[in-house]
Design a protein around this motif. Structure first.
Motif, PDB file in Angstrom:
ATOM      1  N   HIS A  84      41.942  60.650  30.006  1.00 14.44           N
ATOM      2  CA  HIS A  84      43.118  60.355  30.833  1.00 14.44           C
ATOM      3  C   HIS A  84      43.097  58.893  31.298  1.00 14.44           C
ATOM      4  O   HIS A  84      44.131  58.204  31.260  1.00 14.44           O
ATOM      5  CB  HIS A  84      43.161  61.300  32.029  1.00 14.44           C
ATOM      6  N   ALA A  85      41.934  58.402  31.722  1.00 18.43           N
ATOM      7  CA  ALA A  85      41.812  57.008  32.164  1.00 18.43           C
ATOM      8  C   ALA A  85      42.149  56.044  31.024  1.00 18.43           C
ATOM      9  O   ALA A  85      42.842  55.042  31.229  1.00 18.43           O
ATOM     10  CB  ALA A  85      40.403  56.742  32.690  1.00 18.43           C
ATOM     11  N   LYS A  86      41.682  56.367  29.811  1.00 17.85           N
ATOM     12  CA  LYS A  86      41.982  55.506  28.657  1.00 17.85           C
ATOM     13  C   LYS A  86      43.465  55.563  28.295  1.00 17.85           C
ATOM     14  O   LYS A  86      44.058  54.534  27.947  1.00 17.85           O
ATOM     15  CB  LYS A  86      41.137  55.928  27.454  1.00 17.85           C
ATOM     16  N   ALA A  87      44.068  56.736  28.380  1.00 14.29           N
ATOM     17  CA  ALA A  87      45.501  56.854  28.094  1.00 14.29           C
ATOM     18  C   ALA A  87      46.313  56.034  29.100  1.00 14.29           C
ATOM     19  O   ALA A  87      47.272  55.344  28.728  1.00 14.29           O
ATOM     20  CB  ALA A  87      45.930  58.321  28.115  1.00 14.29           C
ATOM     21  N   LEU A  88      45.907  56.090  30.361  1.00 20.04           N
ATOM     22  CA  LEU A  88      46.582  55.296  31.385  1.00 20.04           C
ATOM     23  C   LEU A  88      46.364  53.807  31.128  1.00 20.04           C
ATOM     24  O   LEU A  88      47.300  53.013  31.256  1.00 20.04           O
ATOM     25  CB  LEU A  88      46.084  55.687  32.778  1.00 20.04           C
ATOM     26  N   ARG A  89      45.144  53.438  30.744  1.00 22.60           N
ATOM     27  CA  ARG A  89      44.855  52.032  30.431  1.00 22.60           C
ATOM     28  C   ARG A  89      45.781  51.531  29.331  1.00 22.60           C
ATOM     29  O   ARG A  89      46.343  50.435  29.424  1.00 22.60           O
ATOM     30  CB  ARG A  89      43.392  51.886  30.009  1.00 22.60           C
ATOM     31  N   GLU A  90      45.961  52.331  28.294  1.00 19.78           N
ATOM     32  CA  GLU A  90      46.802  51.898  27.178  1.00 19.78           C
ATOM     33  C   GLU A  90      48.273  51.810  27.585  1.00 19.78           C
ATOM     34  O   GLU A  90      48.974  50.893  27.165  1.00 19.78           O
ATOM     35  CB  GLU A  90      46.604  52.821  25.979  1.00 19.78           C
ATOM     36  N   ALA A  91      48.727  52.728  28.417  1.00 24.19           N
ATOM     37  CA  ALA A  91      50.106  52.656  28.915  1.00 24.19           C
ATOM     38  C   ALA A  91      50.291  51.394  29.760  1.00 24.19           C
ATOM     39  O   ALA A  91      51.302  50.692  29.633  1.00 24.19           O
ATOM     40  CB  ALA A  91      50.443  53.904  29.722  1.00 24.19           C
ATOM     41  N   MET A  92      49.315  51.097  30.612  1.00 24.87           N
ATOM     42  CA  MET A  92      49.412  49.894  31.453  1.00 24.87           C
ATOM     43  C   MET A  92      49.338  48.639  30.596  1.00 24.87           C
ATOM     44  O   MET A  92      50.037  47.655  30.867  1.00 24.87           O
ATOM     45  CB  MET A  92      48.323  49.907  32.526  1.00 24.87           C
ATOM     46  N   PHE A  93      48.526  48.658  29.541  1.00 27.06           N
ATOM     47  CA  PHE A  93      48.460  47.507  28.636  1.00 27.06           C
ATOM     48  C   PHE A  93      49.840  47.261  28.022  1.00 27.06           C
ATOM     49  O   PHE A  93      50.318  46.121  27.985  1.00 27.06           O
ATOM     50  CB  PHE A  93      47.418  47.723  27.531  1.00 27.06           C
ATOM     51  N   ARG A  94      50.474  48.323  27.569  1.00 28.47           N
ATOM     52  CA  ARG A  94      51.806  48.156  26.954  1.00 28.47           C
ATOM     53  C   ARG A  94      52.833  47.676  27.976  1.00 28.47           C
ATOM     54  O   ARG A  94      53.725  46.883  27.642  1.00 28.47           O
ATOM     55  CB  ARG A  94      52.240  49.450  26.281  1.00 28.47           C
ATOM     56  N   LEU A  95      52.714  48.119  29.234  1.00 27.00           N
ATOM     57  CA  LEU A  95      53.636  47.634  30.273  1.00 27.00           C
ATOM     58  C   LEU A  95      53.417  46.145  30.534  1.00 27.00           C
ATOM     59  O   LEU A  95      54.389  45.382  30.685  1.00 27.00           O
ATOM     60  CB  LEU A  95      53.462  48.426  31.562  1.00 27.00           C
ATOM     61  N   VAL A  96      52.172  45.723  30.603  1.00 26.19           N
ATOM     62  CA  VAL A  96      51.867  44.296  30.818  1.00 26.19           C
ATOM     63  C   VAL A  96      52.322  43.491  29.608  1.00 26.19           C
ATOM     64  O   VAL A  96      52.902  42.409  29.744  1.00 26.19           O
ATOM     65  CB  VAL A  96      50.360  44.095  31.115  1.00 26.19           C
ATOM     66  N   GLN A  97      52.086  44.025  28.422  1.00 29.10           N
ATOM     67  CA  GLN A  97      52.528  43.357  27.197  1.00 29.10           C
ATOM     68  C   GLN A  97      54.047  43.183  27.200  1.00 29.10           C
ATOM     69  O   GLN A  97      54.561  42.101  26.885  1.00 29.10           O
ATOM     70  CB  GLN A  97      52.080  44.183  25.991  1.00 29.10           C
ATOM     71  N   ALA A  98      54.769  44.224  27.572  1.00 29.54           N
ATOM     72  CA  ALA A  98      56.227  44.133  27.635  1.00 29.54           C
ATOM     73  C   ALA A  98      56.665  43.112  28.678  1.00 29.54           C
ATOM     74  O   ALA A  98      57.619  42.358  28.456  1.00 29.54           O
ATOM     75  CB  ALA A  98      56.829  45.511  27.946  1.00 29.54           C
ATOM     76  N   LEU A  99      55.959  43.067  29.790  1.00 26.73           N
ATOM     77  CA  LEU A  99      56.292  42.109  30.845  1.00 26.73           C
ATOM     78  C   LEU A  99      56.110  40.674  30.352  1.00 26.73           C
ATOM     79  O   LEU A  99      56.988  39.831  30.537  1.00 26.73           O
ATOM     80  CB  LEU A  99      55.413  42.373  32.070  1.00 26.73           C
ATOM     81  N   ILE A 100      54.988  40.409  29.693  1.00 25.87           N
ATOM     82  CA  ILE A 100      54.728  39.054  29.181  1.00 25.87           C
ATOM     83  C   ILE A 100      55.722  38.696  28.085  1.00 25.87           C
ATOM     84  O   ILE A 100      56.230  37.579  28.032  1.00 25.87           O
ATOM     85  CB  ILE A 100      53.275  38.933  28.658  1.00 25.87           C
ATOM     86  N   ALA A 109      44.987  39.446  29.516  1.00 29.53           N
ATOM     87  CA  ALA A 109      46.105  38.828  30.225  1.00 29.53           C
ATOM     88  C   ALA A 109      45.540  38.252  31.519  1.00 29.53           C
ATOM     89  O   ALA A 109      44.571  38.774  32.068  1.00 29.53           O
ATOM     90  CB  ALA A 109      47.175  39.861  30.533  1.00 29.53           C
ATOM     91  N   PHE A 110      46.125  37.163  31.988  1.00 35.80           N
ATOM     92  CA  PHE A 110      45.685  36.560  33.243  1.00 35.80           C
ATOM     93  C   PHE A 110      46.880  35.946  33.946  1.00 35.80           C
ATOM     94  O   PHE A 110      47.918  35.702  33.336  1.00 35.80           O
ATOM     95  CB  PHE A 110      44.596  35.502  33.002  1.00 35.80           C
ATOM     96  N   VAL A 111      46.717  35.733  35.232  1.00 37.63           N
ATOM     97  CA  VAL A 111      47.748  35.078  36.020  1.00 37.63           C
ATOM     98  C   VAL A 111      47.373  33.601  36.103  1.00 37.63           C
ATOM     99  O   VAL A 111      46.305  33.255  36.593  1.00 37.63           O
ATOM    100  CB  VAL A 111      47.858  35.700  37.434  1.00 37.63           C
ATOM    101  N   ASP A 112      48.251  32.763  35.583  1.00 35.40           N
ATOM    102  CA  ASP A 112      47.994  31.322  35.559  1.00 35.40           C
ATOM    103  C   ASP A 112      48.411  30.707  36.890  1.00 35.40           C
ATOM    104  O   ASP A 112      49.585  30.439  37.123  1.00 35.40           O
ATOM    105  CB  ASP A 112      48.759  30.671  34.409  1.00 35.40           C
ATOM    106  N   ARG A 113      47.432  30.523  37.759  1.00 34.56           N
ATOM    107  CA  ARG A 113      47.692  29.905  39.063  1.00 34.56           C
ATOM    108  C   ARG A 113      47.257  28.435  39.077  1.00 34.56           C
ATOM    109  O   ARG A 113      47.128  27.834  40.134  1.00 34.56           O
ATOM    110  CB  ARG A 113      46.940  30.675  40.146  1.00 34.56           C
ATOM    111  N   SER A 114      47.039  27.893  37.892  1.00 35.55           N
ATOM    112  CA  SER A 114      46.566  26.514  37.815  1.00 35.55           C
ATOM    113  C   SER A 114      47.683  25.538  38.175  1.00 35.55           C
ATOM    114  O   SER A 114      48.871  25.838  38.036  1.00 35.55           O
ATOM    115  CB  SER A 114      46.045  26.199  36.411  1.00 35.55           C
ATOM    116  N   ARG A 115      47.265  24.376  38.607  1.00 42.60           N
ATOM    117  CA  ARG A 115      48.223  23.320  38.900  1.00 42.60           C
ATOM    118  C   ARG A 115      48.924  22.944  37.596  1.00 42.60           C
ATOM    119  O   ARG A 115      48.277  22.701  36.593  1.00 42.60           O
ATOM    120  CB  ARG A 115      47.460  22.122  39.449  1.00 42.60           C
ATOM    121  N   GLY A 116      50.205  22.937  37.595  1.00 42.55           N
ATOM    122  CA  GLY A 116      50.968  22.608  36.393  1.00 42.55           C
ATOM    123  C   GLY A 116      51.122  23.777  35.439  1.00 42.55           C
ATOM    124  O   GLY A 116      51.745  23.642  34.397  1.00 42.55           O
ATOM    125  N   ALA A 117      50.534  24.909  35.740  1.00 44.87           N
ATOM    126  CA  ALA A 117      50.628  26.122  34.914  1.00 44.87           C
ATOM    127  C   ALA A 117      50.288  25.848  33.454  1.00 44.87           C
ATOM    128  O   ALA A 117      51.009  26.219  32.544  1.00 44.87           O
ATOM    129  CB  ALA A 117      52.014  26.749  35.052  1.00 44.87           C
TER     130      ALA A 117
END
Length: 181
Positions: free
Chosen positions: A58-74, A145-153
């Motif tokens: 179940h944890a792996k299935a949720l991980r894969e669903a969240m990966f696809r959501l993040v992928q879609a977001l990016i 995936a990471f959040v780019d908080r660097s100066r100048g992105a």
């Protein structure tokens, strides 16, 4: 096993427990105790929650669903309804119980509580300003995936330890090979 935590967001640190997706697919959660230990190392709970084989699946299935959501977001794509349903369902679960004692804060919870924290972080990522700075690591084998908080992105790597160091070393070796005229 020691896990890497470089993303400053629980969900983004959980997704790479399946590393190098599409290349070598290195699964770091091979036994239920691996997920339980990840939850402790991530600081979500203080003690490893009980996890059985079904819970790990179940944890792996949720991980894969969240990966696809993040992928879609990016990628600016629409999320699959089944993924949204699975993550929303997990997010509705109870959170770990917090208790302040003389020796500090304690976090206790079961598998569902850990998954609720991860699912809620995934949903909150979609609603936060972090979604605008979400990037893929530039390493061709890394799928973090990471959040780019660097100066100048202009950040390119999920972290300097690992992907960034390998890229710098490769660039250095390449410069050393090419004779200057």
């Amino acid at each position: 096993m020691r896990f890497e935590f470089t993303a400053d967001r629980p969900v983004l640190d959980f997704l790479p427990t399946l590393a190098e997706r599409g290349h070598t697919d290195v699964e770091q959660l091979t036994a239920p105790k691996d997920f339980a230990n990840w939850a402790v190392q991530a600081g979500i709970v203080d003690q490893p929650p009980p996890v059985d084989d079904a819970g790990l699946r179940h944890a792996k299935a949720l991980r894969e669903a969240m990966f696809r959501l993040v992928q879609a977001l990016i990628d600016g794509a629409d999320a699959a309804a089944a993924d949204l349903e699975l993550v929303n369902e997990a997010a509705a679960g109870p959170l770990p119980a917090l208790r302040l004692e003389v020796d500090g804060m304690h976090r206790n919870g079961d598998l569902d509580a850990v998954l609720a924290v991860l699912a809620r972080d995934c949903l909150e990522l979609h609603a936060s300003d972090d979604r605008l700075a979400l990037r893929w690591c530039a390493d061709e084998h890394c799928t973090r995936a990471f959040v780019d908080r660097s100066r100048g992105a202009r950040r390119r790597w999920c972290g300097m330890r690992g992907c960034g160091d390998r890229a710098k070393a490769a660039a250095y070796r390449q410069r050393r090979r090419i004779p200057t005229a």
